[in-house]
Design a protein around this motif. Structure first.
Motif, PDB file in Angstrom:
ATOM      1  N   THR A 166      14.381  60.654 -33.183  1.00 14.51           N
ATOM      2  CA  THR A 166      13.871  61.423 -34.312  1.00 14.51           C
ATOM      3  C   THR A 166      14.969  61.531 -35.357  1.00 14.51           C
ATOM      4  O   THR A 166      16.151  61.298 -35.071  1.00 14.51           O
ATOM      5  N   SER A 167      14.601  61.893 -36.565  1.00 13.06           N
ATOM      6  CA  SER A 167      15.602  62.031 -37.630  1.00 13.06           C
ATOM      7  C   SER A 167      16.592  63.143 -37.308  1.00 13.06           C
ATOM      8  O   SER A 167      17.786  63.041 -37.609  1.00 13.06           O
ATOM      9  N   ASP A 168      16.119  64.206 -36.672  1.00  8.40           N
ATOM     10  CA  ASP A 168      16.992  65.315 -36.296  1.00  8.40           C
ATOM     11  C   ASP A 168      18.007  64.866 -35.252  1.00  8.40           C
ATOM     12  O   ASP A 168      19.194  65.205 -35.328  1.00  8.40           O
ATOM     13  N   SER A 207       9.330  67.639 -31.876  1.00 11.42           N
ATOM     14  CA  SER A 207       8.958  66.216 -31.881  1.00 11.42           C
ATOM     15  C   SER A 207       9.476  65.508 -30.630  1.00 11.42           C
ATOM     16  O   SER A 207       8.775  64.670 -30.044  1.00 11.42           O
ATOM     17  N   SER A 208      10.699  65.842 -30.200  1.00 16.87           N
ATOM     18  CA  SER A 208      11.257  65.224 -28.993  1.00 16.87           C
ATOM     19  C   SER A 208      10.441  65.581 -27.765  1.00 16.87           C
ATOM     20  O   SER A 208      10.178  64.736 -26.897  1.00 16.87           O
ATOM     21  N   ALA A 265      19.074  61.786 -34.775  1.00 14.06           N
ATOM     22  CA  ALA A 265      19.999  60.850 -35.424  1.00 14.06           C
ATOM     23  C   ALA A 265      21.099  61.607 -36.161  1.00 14.06           C
ATOM     24  O   ALA A 265      22.293  61.289 -36.035  1.00 14.06           O
ATOM     25  N   ARG A 266      20.709  62.597 -36.923  1.00  6.98           N
ATOM     26  CA  ARG A 266      21.675  63.400 -37.675  1.00  6.98           C
ATOM     27  C   ARG A 266      22.613  64.159 -36.725  1.00  6.98           C
ATOM     28  O   ARG A 266      23.829  64.202 -36.931  1.00  6.98           O
ATOM     29  N   LYS A 285      24.179  55.435 -33.724  1.00  7.34           N
ATOM     30  CA  LYS A 285      24.578  56.629 -34.460  1.00  7.34           C
ATOM     31  C   LYS A 285      25.854  57.233 -33.893  1.00  7.34           C
ATOM     32  O   LYS A 285      26.686  57.772 -34.640  1.00  7.34           O
ATOM     33  N   ARG A 327      14.348  55.036 -29.898  1.00  4.23           N
ATOM     34  CA  ARG A 327      13.340  55.573 -30.817  1.00  4.23           C
ATOM     35  C   ARG A 327      13.619  57.053 -31.061  1.00  4.23           C
ATOM     36  O   ARG A 327      12.926  57.932 -30.557  1.00  4.23           O
TER      37      ARG A 327
END
Length: 346
Positions: A127-129, A274-275, A131-132, A159, A125
């Motif tokens: 975060t978008s950050d 967020s993490s 993942a990037r 990823k 699960r």
């Protein structure tokens, strides 16, 4: 395949299913036995004498041999290879850990595992950050010729593999680009999750590999995910955690790496706002469960905060990782100061 080669493979396959023995006890049995037949006629008492400890395991030589014959049929049909701990092709770094697999089953090319590898792990699960950041890290690493190890799970694992494959696709020299290996928590003939089957095929097509210590047909039981994580840690000199809450599977991998005296680093994405909110929630949940006696205390100690406090560096990217590796631990000057981020935990 000669009859001698067939018997030797069957001997190794029988031993691989004798889960009541350690790798080194299995190797001792191979050393003491002249043939497969000699193992089949041994009683559990005689096996206990050879390994030097009493075992009460259920042992039926004929039953194990029949299963090994089925295993050999499957690995031959699906072109699965196997490598023994003592074989020269066995990954050297993995051989150094305290609990190495006796036998590895694989598809693809494992030769690159003897070269520089970095294990990249993290939460499903993400975060978008995160993942990037994971894609960017694996992409940069493989463009530089570094190989990426991960676990083919959804989230950060996926990823990491995608970043490696992106580098392979972009590289003008496919032989120089780093490869990626996926370590599976179940048998190699049963890819899970099913949603990553195409990704697994792409890994093979790019010159990477799929690896498992489990014989054909073995399911991915919950405890095997943790066992799999020790292999991910053991294949690399460095494990990079992109994002992982306390007590997670990725933190188990980091814990294994430390136990093997390997490097452990955290990407700064693991400490984004967020993490850290996610980690804070998980930390509270673990504390409550521990108070009720339902969670091992060890999980609470598998906390990114504690790893960093003990000296694990926080990195920003692949170049930062290389800089940290080139510096003595006590003199590291990574781009993101650990002490600055740690204040955010308070």
């Amino acid at each position: 395949m000669t009859e001698k080669d067939r018997d030797y493979k069957l001997l190794c396959l029988v031993l691989s299913r004798m889960t009541f023995l350690t790798t080194f006890e299995k190797l001792n049995l191979i050393k003491k036995l002249d043939s497969l037949n000699n193992l089949m006629v041994l009683s559990i008492e005689e096996i206990s004498t050879i390994i030097g400890r009493k075992s009460r395991a259920r042992w039926d030589g004929k039953l194990f041999l029949n299963q090994a014959r089925q295993d050999l049929y499957i690995i031959t049909k699906f072109q699965i290879s196997m490598v023994l701990y003592t074989d020269k092709e066995y990954p050297a770094l993995l051989r150094e850990i305290s609990d190495p697999p006796f036998l590895l089953f694989y598809r693809g090319n494992i030769d690159f595992l003897s070269k520089f590898c970095i294990s990249v792990v993290g939460t499903r699960r993400m975060t978008s950050d995160a993942a990037r950041s994971c894609v960017e890290f694996a992409h940069s690493a493989c463009l530089d010729g570094t190989n990426i190890i991960s676990g083919l799970a959804f989230g950060i694992d996926r990823k990491a593999h995608e970043g490696a494959l992106k580098a392979f696709d972009e590289s003008s020299d496919k032989n120089i680009a780093g490869k990626t290996a996926a370590v599976l928590p179940g048998a190699i003939d049963n890819i899970i999750p099913e949603g990553n089957r195409k990704l697994a095929q792409r890994i093979l097509e790019s010159g990477g590999c799929l690896i498992s210590e489990y014989a054909p047909g073995e399911e991915a039981m919950p405890y095997r995910f943790v066992q799999r994580n020790r292999i991910i840690a053991g294949l690399s000199s460095t494990t990079v955690v992109i994002q992982a809450p306390p007590g997670s599977g990725a933190m188990h991998t980091a814990d294994f790496a430390l136990g093997y005296n390997r490097e452990v680093m955290f990407h700064k994405a693991a400490f984004s706002e967020s993490s850290m909110k996610i980690s804070s929630i998980v930390r509270r949940q673990l504390s409550l469960q521990a108070d009720k006696g339902s969670t091992e205390e060890k999980k609470l100690r598998m906390d990114p905060k504690l790893f960093v406090q003990d000296g694990a560096p926080i990195i920003e990217n692949y170049a930062d990782c290389l800089r940290c590796l080139s510096e003595a631990p006590e003199k590291r000057n990574c781009t993101q100061a650990n002490t600055n981020l740690l204040t955010l935990f308070d």
